[in-house]
Design a protein around this motif. Structure first.
Motif, PDB file in Angstrom:
ATOM      1  N   ARG A  67     -93.280 -13.906  38.409  1.00 45.70           N
ATOM      2  CA  ARG A  67     -94.637 -13.641  38.767  1.00 45.70           C
ATOM      3  C   ARG A  67     -95.401 -13.576  37.426  1.00 45.70           C
ATOM      4  NH1 ARG A  67     -94.330 -11.644  44.872  1.00 45.70           N
ATOM      5  NH2 ARG A  67     -91.920 -12.029  45.320  1.00 45.70           N
ATOM      6  N   VAL A  68     -95.235 -12.884  36.598  1.00 45.51           N
ATOM      7  CA  VAL A  68     -96.200 -12.281  35.690  1.00 45.51           C
ATOM      8  C   VAL A  68     -96.224 -13.337  34.568  1.00 45.51           C
ATOM      9  CG1 VAL A  68     -96.124 -10.081  36.256  1.00 45.51           C
ATOM     10  CG2 VAL A  68     -94.717 -10.811  34.196  1.00 45.51           C
ATOM     11  N   THR A  69     -95.360 -14.326  34.368  1.00 49.50           N
ATOM     12  CA  THR A  69     -95.369 -15.019  33.237  1.00 49.50           C
ATOM     13  C   THR A  69     -95.647 -16.558  33.325  1.00 49.50           C
ATOM     14  OG1 THR A  69     -93.094 -15.733  33.626  1.00 49.50           O
ATOM     15  CG2 THR A  69     -93.427 -13.814  31.997  1.00 49.50           C
ATOM     16  N   GLY A  70     -95.545 -16.882  34.722  1.00 52.34           N
ATOM     17  CA  GLY A  70     -95.883 -18.506  35.191  1.00 52.34           C
ATOM     18  C   GLY A  70     -94.762 -19.256  34.711  1.00 52.34           C
ATOM     19  N   LYS A  71     -93.828 -18.842  34.393  1.00 51.72           N
ATOM     20  CA  LYS A  71     -92.369 -19.441  34.202  1.00 51.72           C
ATOM     21  C   LYS A  71     -91.201 -19.177  35.037  1.00 51.72           C
ATOM     22  CE  LYS A  71     -91.802 -17.910  29.914  1.00 51.72           C
ATOM     23  NZ  LYS A  71     -91.287 -17.801  28.447  1.00 51.72           N
ATOM     24  N   PRO A  72     -90.196 -19.924  35.511  1.00 53.05           N
ATOM     25  CA  PRO A  72     -89.118 -19.815  36.073  1.00 53.05           C
ATOM     26  C   PRO A  72     -88.385 -18.606  35.738  1.00 53.05           C
ATOM     27  CG  PRO A  72     -89.422 -22.052  35.850  1.00 53.05           C
ATOM     28  CD  PRO A  72     -90.252 -21.574  34.852  1.00 53.05           C
ATOM     29  N   GLY A  73     -88.110 -17.797  36.562  1.00 53.96           N
ATOM     30  CA  GLY A  73     -87.122 -16.666  36.309  1.00 53.96           C
ATOM     31  C   GLY A  73     -85.758 -17.276  36.495  1.00 53.96           C
ATOM     32  N   ILE A  74     -84.702 -16.656  35.670  1.00 53.52           N
ATOM     33  CA  ILE A  74     -83.369 -16.923  35.609  1.00 53.52           C
ATOM     34  C   ILE A  74     -82.481 -15.761  35.886  1.00 53.52           C
ATOM     35  CG2 ILE A  74     -81.587 -18.419  34.313  1.00 53.52           C
ATOM     36  CD1 ILE A  74     -84.111 -19.994  34.624  1.00 53.52           C
ATOM     37  N   CYS A  75     -81.619 -16.060  36.932  1.00 53.63           N
ATOM     38  CA  CYS A  75     -80.461 -14.924  37.174  1.00 53.63           C
ATOM     39  C   CYS A  75     -79.089 -15.482  37.355  1.00 53.63           C
ATOM     40  CB  CYS A  75     -81.109 -14.036  38.380  1.00 53.63           C
ATOM     41  SG  CYS A  75     -81.103 -14.904  39.889  1.00 53.63           S
ATOM     42  N   GLU A  76     -78.270 -14.885  37.061  1.00 54.83           N
ATOM     43  CA  GLU A  76     -76.940 -15.236  37.213  1.00 54.83           C
ATOM     44  C   GLU A  76     -75.940 -14.317  37.860  1.00 54.83           C
ATOM     45  OE1 GLU A  76     -74.123 -14.566  35.572  1.00 54.83           O
ATOM     46  OE2 GLU A  76     -74.987 -12.929  33.985  1.00 54.83           O
ATOM     47  N   GLY A  77     -74.649 -14.690  38.335  1.00 59.05           N
ATOM     48  CA  GLY A  77     -73.688 -13.688  39.104  1.00 59.05           C
ATOM     49  C   GLY A  77     -72.485 -14.530  39.224  1.00 59.05           C
ATOM     50  N   PRO A  78     -71.464 -13.762  39.273  1.00 56.01           N
ATOM     51  CA  PRO A  78     -70.082 -14.145  39.680  1.00 56.01           C
ATOM     52  C   PRO A  78     -70.057 -14.818  41.151  1.00 56.01           C
ATOM     53  CG  PRO A  78     -69.913 -11.837  39.517  1.00 56.01           C
ATOM     54  CD  PRO A  78     -71.415 -12.018  39.360  1.00 56.01           C
ATOM     55  N   SER A  79     -68.766 -15.074  41.436  1.00 64.83           N
ATOM     56  CA  SER A  79     -68.350 -15.881  42.629  1.00 64.83           C
ATOM     57  C   SER A  79     -68.130 -14.703  43.408  1.00 64.83           C
ATOM     58  CB  SER A  79     -66.950 -16.647  42.733  1.00 64.83           C
ATOM     59  OG  SER A  79     -66.194 -15.710  41.997  1.00 64.83           O
ATOM     60  N   GLY A  80     -67.917 -14.817  44.892  1.00 67.80           N
ATOM     61  CA  GLY A  80     -67.607 -13.903  46.011  1.00 67.80           C
ATOM     62  C   GLY A  80     -68.656 -12.956  46.248  1.00 67.80           C
ATOM     63  N   GLY A  81     -68.495 -11.701  45.844  1.00 62.77           N
ATOM     64  CA  GLY A  81     -69.237 -10.656  46.001  1.00 62.77           C
ATOM     65  C   GLY A  81     -70.678 -10.774  45.174  1.00 62.77           C
ATOM     66  N   GLY A  82     -70.327 -11.241  44.289  1.00 62.22           N
ATOM     67  CA  GLY A  82     -71.686 -11.552  43.117  1.00 62.22           C
ATOM     68  C   GLY A  82     -72.644 -12.658  44.037  1.00 62.22           C
ATOM     69  N   ALA A  83     -72.059 -13.503  44.410  1.00 61.74           N
ATOM     70  CA  ALA A  83     -72.746 -14.652  45.066  1.00 61.74           C
ATOM     71  C   ALA A  83     -73.533 -14.025  46.592  1.00 61.74           C
ATOM     72  CB  ALA A  83     -72.254 -15.890  45.414  1.00 61.74           C
ATOM     73  N   THR A  84     -72.857 -13.118  47.277  1.00 57.98           N
ATOM     74  CA  THR A  84     -73.398 -12.510  48.453  1.00 57.98           C
ATOM     75  C   THR A  84     -74.498 -11.342  47.932  1.00 57.98           C
ATOM     76  OG1 THR A  84     -71.653 -10.847  48.520  1.00 57.98           O
ATOM     77  CG2 THR A  84     -71.403 -13.014  49.812  1.00 57.98           C
ATOM     78  N   PRO A  99     -90.627 -19.254  41.856  1.00 61.03           N
ATOM     79  CA  PRO A  99     -89.546 -20.092  41.255  1.00 61.03           C
ATOM     80  C   PRO A  99     -88.506 -19.151  40.590  1.00 61.03           C
ATOM     81  CG  PRO A  99     -91.327 -20.421  39.925  1.00 61.03           C
ATOM     82  CD  PRO A  99     -91.805 -19.643  40.950  1.00 61.03           C
ATOM     83  N   ILE A 100     -87.395 -19.051  41.110  1.00 59.51           N
ATOM     84  CA  ILE A 100     -86.126 -18.510  40.143  1.00 59.51           C
ATOM     85  C   ILE A 100     -85.112 -19.463  40.703  1.00 59.51           C
ATOM     86  CG2 ILE A 100     -87.150 -16.204  40.669  1.00 59.51           C
ATOM     87  CD1 ILE A 100     -84.776 -15.547  42.415  1.00 59.51           C
ATOM     88  N   LEU A 101     -84.189 -19.558  39.377  1.00 63.08           N
ATOM     89  CA  LEU A 101     -82.958 -20.232  39.422  1.00 63.08           C
ATOM     90  C   LEU A 101     -81.580 -19.196  39.297  1.00 63.08           C
ATOM     91  CD1 LEU A 101     -80.748 -22.594  38.989  1.00 63.08           C
ATOM     92  CD2 LEU A 101     -81.483 -22.428  36.633  1.00 63.08           C
ATOM     93  N   ALA A 102     -80.867 -19.194  40.457  1.00 63.34           N
ATOM     94  CA  ALA A 102     -79.826 -18.382  40.423  1.00 63.34           C
ATOM     95  C   ALA A 102     -78.586 -19.304  40.024  1.00 63.34           C
ATOM     96  CB  ALA A 102     -79.472 -17.830  41.731  1.00 63.34           C
ATOM     97  N   ILE A 103     -77.690 -18.905  39.020  1.00 67.67           N
ATOM     98  CA  ILE A 103     -76.744 -19.605  38.900  1.00 67.67           C
ATOM     99  C   ILE A 103     -75.430 -18.640  39.396  1.00 67.67           C
ATOM    100  CG2 ILE A 103     -74.991 -20.508  36.836  1.00 67.67           C
ATOM    101  CD1 ILE A 103     -77.790 -20.852  35.388  1.00 67.67           C
ATOM    102  N   THR A 104     -74.579 -19.269  40.162  1.00 67.83           N
ATOM    103  CA  THR A 104     -73.632 -18.182  40.518  1.00 67.83           C
ATOM    104  C   THR A 104     -72.153 -18.961  40.043  1.00 67.83           C
ATOM    105  OG1 THR A 104     -73.741 -19.128  42.984  1.00 67.83           O
ATOM    106  CG2 THR A 104     -74.593 -16.819  42.325  1.00 67.83           C
ATOM    107  N   THR A 105     -71.267 -18.596  39.391  1.00 67.90           N
ATOM    108  CA  THR A 105     -70.168 -19.171  39.067  1.00 67.90           C
ATOM    109  C   THR A 105     -69.237 -19.158  40.219  1.00 67.90           C
ATOM    110  OG1 THR A 105     -69.355 -17.253  37.924  1.00 67.90           O
ATOM    111  CG2 THR A 105     -70.350 -18.957  36.518  1.00 67.90           C
ATOM    112  N   ASP A 106     -68.350 -20.005  39.948  1.00 66.10           N
ATOM    113  CA  ASP A 106     -67.311 -20.194  41.266  1.00 66.10           C
ATOM    114  C   ASP A 106     -65.987 -20.448  41.041  1.00 66.10           C
ATOM    115  OD1 ASP A 106     -66.636 -20.458  43.977  1.00 66.10           O
ATOM    116  OD2 ASP A 106     -68.013 -22.227  44.359  1.00 66.10           O
ATOM    117  N   VAL A 107     -64.926 -20.475  41.804  1.00 71.70           N
ATOM    118  CA  VAL A 107     -63.518 -20.575  41.677  1.00 71.70           C
ATOM    119  C   VAL A 107     -63.394 -22.292  41.330  1.00 71.70           C
ATOM    120  CG1 VAL A 107     -62.912 -18.613  43.307  1.00 71.70           C
ATOM    121  CG2 VAL A 107     -63.115 -21.158  44.032  1.00 71.70           C
TER     122      VAL A 107
END
Length: 563
Positions: A67-84, A99-107
């Motif tokens: 919101r303050v930069t004008g650039k997409p925000g990037i977040c990440e987390g693991p599978s299972g509980g992290g994704a929820t 605009p945010i990109l969430a990368i959640t790793t997976d099995v």
């Protein structure tokens, strides 16, 4: 970084983020994330990764950052509980057009259907919450899919996107030649849509011939960075400009054309009167939802409606629309201002209407702000901060006590994004993490998180993150031992039958000190301004616990309680 012809999927992900100019990301480690973290550890990429205490706050940090930069925000987390856990941040950003990109790793893909720990269908889970999402099942397709994610979240109506990243794809092979970025999608909004010239002519003609037109600006104006063209149009047509809570920053609220916030959360009778009296209302980057329109009662039926939005599904969804302008807010306002300057519009008393609304609002606010009552009135906190903070300060407000008071009474002296609040879904515990992301994005600004004690319980673990990274966010807690918004609703509409809304009093300052945050408790109005001044001047994170009046006993600017 390894420059051979072949990369692992994890290395390719890091390289793609680097190619898109990503400098900061927020997340939390897990078993399925090991290859990605190893790639981040081994290679020189220029990305600062902030380890959070849970994935929900990682997404909120990415939201505040975007919101303050004008650039997409990037977040990440693991599978299972992290994704929820990451879900609340995705739906808030998506429905707020952030605009945010969430990368959640997976099995691993080879484990699917064999009951591996943390298995779930991430793509199906995220589908209704995001603008676009995919699973990176093929490492060879990773670069193209990441490009699709950046294209989706920055073009049209911006929004949240999601990538599931299976464990075996993180280890699979990627051709280094495929690592490239479309630089148009490093910032947002990208690839703006221009308006129909005839619609622009029709809109200016309607505005210029109106007796009492009003513009209502939503968050789309701030997201499009359209405030200069809005100001030009308002001055040319003598048009008063109201905003939604998300639209604050569309115009400086000290500008003669600024009317202030309207709607059931933060609006007051003076601003409501100006909208109800309008013969032409122009919605700009605004969905005309329930809060903005007092549940679709204001503006009144029969009002001529002009609606500008880059989402065609928003136009005409709630009001019969006389003139539709489907376009980016900046391009539309630029065209409107040019067309208005070329014509000969007449003065319609817009400055006088805006000035009268502010006069009435300030007359009601000032005695409450100067009150010496205990517990401390929220108006006193707003007034003190208005005197202390510089114009470039950023305030992140949680729902409950902070949002209506700051949206109604903190008068923003410059346009642009200086107020951040989660108006899409209103989850408690948002503001501290959003403030952390905003502080990372604007390191030289004073950034405040303003929350209630209910919200504090959701987010206080991230104070350890504040201290660990030395993020100098200033926190203010309205401490009244209640879920105040709900109790105020029970007070106003359910016969004062208060049920399960009161909570125990927490010594928030003591909790903050336990994490290493400098903290104060304030009970007397006479101590408020000096303590706030000291807390804001401190060079590290701080917290001020304000023993404050509960909402159901206050004069909150929330129309359903006043009625």
């Amino acid at each position: 970084m390894n420059r051979t012809n072949e990369l692992t999927g994890a290395e390719a992900m890091v390289r793609m983020l680097e190619a898109y100019g990503v400098e900061h990301m927020f997340g939390l480690c897990g078993d399925t994330t090991l290859p990605l973290y190893d790639a981040l550890a081994r290679h020189d990429h220029g990305i600062s990764h902030f380890l959070t205490r849970d994935e929900r706050h990682a997404a909120y940090m990415a939201d505040g950052y975007a919101r303050v930069t004008g650039k997409p925000g990037i977040c990440e987390g693991p599978s299972g509980g992290g994704a929820t856990y990451i879900l609340p941040g995705l739906i808030e950003a998506n429905d707020s057009s952030v605009p945010i990109l969430a990368i959640t790793t997976d099995v691993a893909t080879t484990s699917r259907g064999r009951f591996p720990l943390t298995e779930l269908d991430q793509v199906s889970l995220m589908r209704p919450l995001t603008k676009w999402n995919a699973s990176l099942d093929s490492s060879a397709r990773l670069p193209a899919t990441v490009r699709g994610a950046f294209r989706a979240m920055t073009t049209g109506r911006p929004g949240a996107v999601h990538l599931a990243f299976p464990f075996d794809a993180q280890k699979g092979a990627v051709d280094e030649a495929e690592i490239w970025a479309d630089t148009r999608h490093r910032t947002y909004p990208a690839e703006r849509t221009a308006p129909d010239p005839q619609a622009i002519k029709d809109a200016v003609e309607a505005l210029a011939s109106a007796r009492s037109a009003v513009a209502i600006c939503g968050g789309g104006v701030v997201l499009a960075d359209a405030h200069d063209h809005l100001r030009s149009l308002a001055e040319t047509l003598d048009l008063p400009v109201a905003t939604t809570v998300s639209g604050q920053g569309s115009i400086s609220e000290t500008h003669p054309q600024a009317l202030g916030v309207i709607g059931s959360n933060g609006g007051v009778p003076a601003t409501r009167t100006a909208v109800d009296a309008a013969d032409v209302v122009m919605f700009i980057g605004c969905r005309a939802g329930s809060v903005t329109t007092e549940r679709w009662r204001s503006p009144a039926p029969g009002t001529t409606i002009i609606h500008i939005d880059n989402d065609p599904m928003a136009i005409g969804a709630n009001y019969p629309t006389d003139i539709a302008v489907c376009a980016d807010a900046k391009l539309a306002l630029e065209a409107l201002a040019a067309e208005a300057i070329a014509g000969n519009p007449r003065t319609q008393g817009g400055r006088e209407r805006a000035s009268e609304a502010w006069r009435r609002k300030v007359a009601e606010f000032q005695p409450l702000a100067e009150s010496t009552d205990r517990p401390i009135r929220p108006e006193a906190v707003v007034a003190a901060l208005s005197d202390i903070l510089d114009d470039d300060a950023v305030i992140c407000a949680d729902p409950g006590t902070p949002c209506p008071y700051f949206s109604a009474h903190y008068r923003w002296r410059r346009p642009g994004r200086n107020f951040v609040t989660n108006r899409a879904h209103g989850a408690l515990g948002y503001s501290l993490a959003a403030a952390m992301g905003a502080q990372v994005g604007r390191p030289r600004a004073k950034v405040l998180s303003v929350m209630g004690d209910g919200s504090f319980g959701f987010c206080c673990g991230e104070m350890e993150t504040l201290v660990r990274y030395g993020i100098p966010v200033k926190s203010i807690v309205f401490s009244n031992a209640v879920y105040g918004w709900i109790k105020a609703g029970q007070n106003a509409g359910f016969g004062r039958r208060f049920y399960n809304v009161d909570i125990g009093r927490t010594d928030h300052a003591a909790v903050a000190r336990a994490f290493g945050v400098r903290a104060w408790t304030v009970e007397s109005p006479s101590e408020l301004a000096p303590v706030l001044r000291e807390a804001i001047a401190h060079d590290g994170p701080t917290l001020v616990d304000v023993i404050s009046q509960p909402l159901h006993e206050a004069a909150a600017p929330v129309s359903e309680w006043i009625a």
